[in-house]
Write an enzyme that holds these catalytic residues in place. Structure first.
Site, PDB file in Angstrom:
ATOM      1  CG  ASN A 211      -0.227  -0.143   2.518  1.00 37.53           C
ATOM      2  OD1 ASN A 211       0.602   0.695   2.868  1.00 37.53           O
ATOM      3  ND2 ASN A 211      -0.504  -1.218   3.257  1.00 37.53           N
ATOM      4  NE  ARG A 212      -1.132   6.570  -2.553  1.00 30.95           N
ATOM      5  CZ  ARG A 212      -2.050   7.362  -2.006  1.00 30.95           C
ATOM      6  NH1 ARG A 212      -3.221   6.874  -1.669  1.00 30.95           N
ATOM      7  NH2 ARG A 212      -1.792   8.632  -1.774  1.00 30.95           N
TER       8      ARG A 212
END
Length: 402
Positions: A211-212
């Site tokens: 994920n970011r």
């Protein structure tokens, strides 16, 4: 911002075998933004070469009170006007005695006498020298005059004898310096575990699900806790960030690895803040070879990762804090998570706001507490400010419980 950012720190290195540990002290301080100048005694240069410290600091190492090519003015007087703090690590019985009795016969002892700034000594010597009445008397004198002493540890010494005299570890010394320079120490000595960053779940040897998350919020919490005196363990997934100087850092990759480390550390903690963005799912059967283009489109079968946070409460009596990153029904989802995972508090923030959430320097949100209608809102501000605010709010909630 680190408490060491922009600080002018003098590190005195004397003639102990522990001089090699001073290299790590320099690394930790420069990484945290300090400007470090090293002075070495002649004996110190026999243990570690000045070139090593010059490379680590980017500055010439000072060794001579009267150098062959003197600069204009007097070096120790110039230093007295610019320094924020002096560390002597390792500090031999000799430099401690000189400091106690005002002897100034080399550059380091002269600078210690000339500089009216906070001073920290990390002694290192043979256990008999440490226990000697003269050494203990000299330590008492410089303590009385305001110096901070980071007592040596018990362990094996250079002589292979076992006893007190082994210089404290660099992280211990840096944390003592942080306390010396810092403000309120309301978490002094408390054991705090923080998770940060994303996890990566392998698809094949070169690809992964993630994920970011940048890890910035978790790292800010770790730095803030350190500045307030805590003994911090930071367990982090892959990020581009440098761990805060002085923490115990554990790097992990997958959710399973993070769960293993958290469960191992949790029982001994007093505060646990789970700020990591752990992947909810992983590939059921990662490929052992790189998936090639061509033929049929591969189908990735997912299975759930362990819910690390939900499984923590039976393992620990620590004050337990979770994070809820939401897009919709934020309050409802955060309060549900607070109840179901038996948390003491939860911080709600949003992934769809322009200047907060993943990979931003700023954040905003609301901190909710168990068994309390009180909530603490945080307007948009730096993640470091948010981190200190969260720690302050936790401290206030703990006071209410007692």
């Amino acid at each position: 911002m680190s408490i060491f950012k922009g600080k002018n720190i003098l590190l005195g290195v004397t003639g102990s075998i522990a001089a090699y540990k001073a290299c790590e002290i320099v690394r930790l301080l420069t990484k945290a933004g300090a400007r470090v100048q090293v002075i070495m005694t002649h004996s110190g240069t026999k243990m570690v070469g000045p070139a090593t410290f010059a490379a680590l600091t980017g500055r010439d190492v000072l060794t001579e009170l009267f150098p062959k090519e003197p600069k204009a003015g007097l070096e120790h007087i110039h230093l007295a006007e610019t320094l924020d703090v002096i560390i002597v690590a390792p500090a031999t019985a000799n430099i401690i005695a000189k400091t106690a009795h005002g002897i100034a016969d080399d550059l380091l002892s002269t600078t210690l006498l000339a500089c009216d700034v906070p001073k920290l000594f990390a002694p290192a010597m043979n256990f008999r020298m440490w226990r000697n009445e003269a050494t203990q008397s000299n330590l008492a004198i410089i303590r009385q005059r305001g110096a901070t002493i980071v007592d040596p540890e018990h362990g094996q010494l250079a002589s292979l004898a076992v006893g007190e005299g082994r210089m404290a570890e660099p992280k211990t010394i840096v944390n003592a310096l942080r306390k010396l320079l810092g403000g309120e120490q309301d978490y002094e000595g408390q054991r705090v575990l923080i998770t940060a960053g994303p996890t990566r779940e392998p698809i094949d040897p070169v690809r992964f699900l993630s994920n970011r998350s940048s890890g910035k919020m978790g790292y800010a919490l770790a730095a803030a806790a350190l500045e307030r005196g805590a003994r911090v363990t930071l367990i982090s997934g892959p990020t581009a960030l440098e761990p805060p100087a002085g923490c115990d850092f554990i790097a992990v990759e997958t959710a399973e690895e993070m769960e293993k480390q958290v469960r191992a550390k949790a029982p001994d903690q007093e505060l646990i803040i789970m700020a990591a963005a752990v992947a909810d799912f992983r590939i059921a059967r990662p490929e052992t070879r790189k998936i090639k283009r061509g033929g049929s489109t591969p189908v990735l079968k997912l299975e759930p990762n362990p819910d690390i946070l939900k499984g923590l409460r039976p393992l620990t009596d620590a004050y337990l804090v979770g994070f809820a990153l939401e897009v919709e029904k934020g309050r409802e989802n955060a309060l549900k998570k607070l109840r179901e995972k038996q948390l003491d508090a939860i911080f709600l923030n949003y992934a769809d706001r322009a200047d907060s959430g993943f990979d931003k320097e700023t954040n905003e949100g609301i901190l909710f507490f168990k068994d309390s209608e009180e909530e603490v809102p945080f307007t948009l501000q730096s993640k470091k400010e948010i981190a200190h605010g969260i720690l302050t709010a936790i401290r206030e909630d703990l006071k209410r419980e007692t």
